[in-house]
Write a protein that holds these residues in place. Structure first.
Motif, PDB file in Angstrom:
ATOM      1  N   ARG A 134       0.352  -1.302   0.214  1.00 37.02           N
ATOM      2  CA  ARG A 134      -0.396   0.665   0.352  1.00 37.02           C
ATOM      3  C   ARG A 134       1.289   1.085  -0.087  1.00 37.02           C
ATOM      4  N   HIS A 135       2.258   1.055   0.374  1.00 41.16           N
ATOM      5  CA  HIS A 135       2.710   2.770   0.648  1.00 41.16           C
ATOM      6  C   HIS A 135       3.910   2.399  -0.920  1.00 41.16           C
ATOM      7  N   PHE A 136       4.597   1.447  -1.907  1.00 42.90           N
ATOM      8  CA  PHE A 136       4.589   1.803  -2.686  1.00 42.90           C
ATOM      9  C   PHE A 136       2.621   2.565  -3.636  1.00 42.90           C
ATOM     10  N   VAL A 137       1.679   1.651  -3.308  1.00 42.09           N
ATOM     11  CA  VAL A 137       0.853   2.158  -4.002  1.00 42.09           C
ATOM     12  C   VAL A 137       0.994   3.591  -4.116  1.00 42.09           C
ATOM     13  N   ALA A 138       0.885   4.063  -3.303  1.00 42.88           N
ATOM     14  CA  ALA A 138       0.866   5.451  -2.632  1.00 42.88           C
ATOM     15  C   ALA A 138       1.861   6.199  -3.067  1.00 42.88           C
ATOM     16  N   ALA A 139       3.058   5.677  -2.856  1.00 42.83           N
ATOM     17  CA  ALA A 139       4.389   6.732  -3.929  1.00 42.83           C
ATOM     18  C   ALA A 139       4.256   6.605  -5.681  1.00 42.83           C
ATOM     19  N   VAL A 140       3.585   5.373  -6.008  1.00 43.55           N
ATOM     20  CA  VAL A 140       2.817   6.186  -7.386  1.00 43.55           C
ATOM     21  C   VAL A 140       2.233   6.473  -7.658  1.00 43.55           C
ATOM     22  N   GLN A 141       0.931   6.806  -6.985  1.00 43.35           N
ATOM     23  CA  GLN A 141       0.252   7.674  -7.059  1.00 43.35           C
ATOM     24  C   GLN A 141       0.719   9.079  -6.937  1.00 43.35           C
ATOM     25  N   GLU A 142       1.407   9.019  -5.758  1.00 42.20           N
ATOM     26  CA  GLU A 142       2.386  11.402  -6.276  1.00 42.20           C
ATOM     27  C   GLU A 142       3.651  11.057  -7.143  1.00 42.20           C
ATOM     28  N   ALA A 143       3.447  10.328  -7.524  1.00 39.04           N
ATOM     29  CA  ALA A 143       4.620  10.347  -9.033  1.00 39.04           C
ATOM     30  C   ALA A 143       3.774  10.371  -9.326  1.00 39.04           C
ATOM     31  N   ARG A 144       2.776  10.141 -10.412  1.00 35.07           N
ATOM     32  CA  ARG A 144       1.889  10.564 -10.829  1.00 35.07           C
ATOM     33  C   ARG A 144       1.330  11.593 -10.936  1.00 35.07           C
ATOM     34  N   ARG A 145       1.256  11.976  -9.613  1.00 40.23           N
ATOM     35  CA  ARG A 145       0.626  13.361  -9.531  1.00 40.23           C
ATOM     36  C   ARG A 145       1.036  14.367 -10.123  1.00 40.23           C
ATOM     37  N   TYR A 146       2.603  14.299  -9.974  1.00 48.08           N
ATOM     38  CA  TYR A 146       3.592  15.286 -10.732  1.00 48.08           C
ATOM     39  C   TYR A 146       3.791  14.746 -12.123  1.00 48.08           C
ATOM     40  N   GLU A 147       3.643  13.673 -12.664  1.00 45.57           N
ATOM     41  CA  GLU A 147       3.869  13.709 -14.363  1.00 45.57           C
ATOM     42  C   GLU A 147       2.919  12.250 -14.567  1.00 45.57           C
ATOM     43  N   LYS A 148       1.811  12.637 -15.273  1.00 42.12           N
ATOM     44  CA  LYS A 148       0.566  11.685 -15.297  1.00 42.12           C
ATOM     45  C   LYS A 148       1.267  10.845 -16.578  1.00 42.12           C
ATOM     46  N   SER A 149       1.819  11.291 -17.573  1.00 37.10           N
ATOM     47  CA  SER A 149       2.397  10.380 -18.735  1.00 37.10           C
ATOM     48  C   SER A 149       3.434   8.974 -18.555  1.00 37.10           C
TER      49      SER A 149
END
Length: 303
Positions: A199-214
């Motif tokens: 769940r922590h890795f999922v949250a980190a990826v979601q934050e990264a996609r907030r920075y860059e969607k593509s």
């Protein structure tokens, strides 16, 4: 309170197991070598050790009486085997790069024209929940001629740090890893709560996609041993672990990243090639079609 543990062997002799020792679990046939991180007495009256895999991204807890101290000679032989495997992977990497660069040159210059070129591979931000593994990976990145910014951040804190680190470094590739695993007696592999850190890795990826969607502009590898592969990909990662909930090697993220960083921006990466370049293979690593991050430069400056 942490302390050294004493095991009484059948012959009456004593074997002291302490923090830093290399051990195996008898109940598993000592199939994996661990480093003892801590020893403690539990409320059930038994003494336990907190363990970390030597080269597998695995943490475990074991009763002290299930542990076997590994002879230093066997430990050295184990590391030699790991080094040989890694060396073979790196040798294939450099052979592959040379062949691929020739293809890029043919595309960039006229037939027969000799122009000295230079490389501009993708840059990497590597966030790791384990300091020892981070240092191992940073050494490997350096050997592979990759620019990497590395940070040791506990898994539960990674999501809170990712966005700012991306703003600071603006990498082409992000690695979010550390330790994970199925919680003891978990039976529902589809439930994110069955895993220690997924769940922590999922949250980190979601934050990264907030920075860059593509997924083309920022390529993400996320996960560790036995991680919830499907949830991490759904969160926005390009590559993740672990499709068959197996253990992955500490260097697996490095070899995925290398393939992405040194594949031309003109070319999609064949999934079978990038996953075959890892140590664990298809059981431990999977992902989505992704374009490379390598740019060929012409001509090379004399200065």
């Amino acid at each position: 309170m942490f302390y050294a543990g004493v095991l009484i062997e059948k012959g009456g002799g004593q074997v002291v197991i302490k923090e830093g020792d290399i051990v195996g679990r008898k109940s598993y046939g000592c199939d994996i070598y661990f480093k003892v991180m801590a020893i403690y007495a539990a409320e059930d009256g038994h003494t336990y050790a907190r363990l970390k895999g030597l080269d597998l991204r695995l943490e475990a807890t074991s009763r002290l009486d299930d542990l076997c101290k590994i002879d230093p000679v066997a430990v050295n032989q184990y590391w030699l085997k790991v080094m040989r495997t890694t060396h073979d992977k790196m040798r294939h990497v450099f052979q592959r790069r040379q062949a691929e660069k020739q293809g890029c040159l043919l595309r960039a210059v006229k037939n027969g024209e000799e122009v000295e070129s230079f490389d501009l591979p993708g840059t990497v931000l590597h966030v790791d929940g384990d300091k020892d593994y981070l240092e191992m990976c940073l050494t490997a990145y350096k050997q592979l001629h990759l620019t990497c910014y590395g940070y040791h951040i506990a898994e539960e804190k990674q999501a809170g740090e990712i966005y700012n680190l991306l703003v600071i470094h603006r990498p082409d590739i992000l690695v979010v890893t550390g330790h994970d695993g199925l919680i003891k007696n978990a039976s529902n592999y589809s439930d994110i709560n069955s895993y220690h850190n997924s769940r922590h890795f999922v949250a980190a990826v979601q934050e990264a996609r907030r920075y860059e969607k593509s997924r083309d502009d920022l390529v993400i590898f996320a996960g560790a041993c036995q991680s919830h592969y499907e949830a991490i990909l759904a969160a926005g990662a390009n590559f993740a672990s672990s499709p068959k909930r197996v253990l992955i090697h500490a260097y697996d993220p490095v070899f995925v990243v290398e393939k992405v960083a040194f594949t031309s921006i003109y070319d999609p990466i064949a999934l079978k090639d990038v996953i075959a370049s890892t140590i664990t293979g298809f059981d431990g690593i999977g992902g989505l079609e992704t374009r490379g991050k390598y740019r060929l430069g012409l001509p090379k400056s004399l200065y």
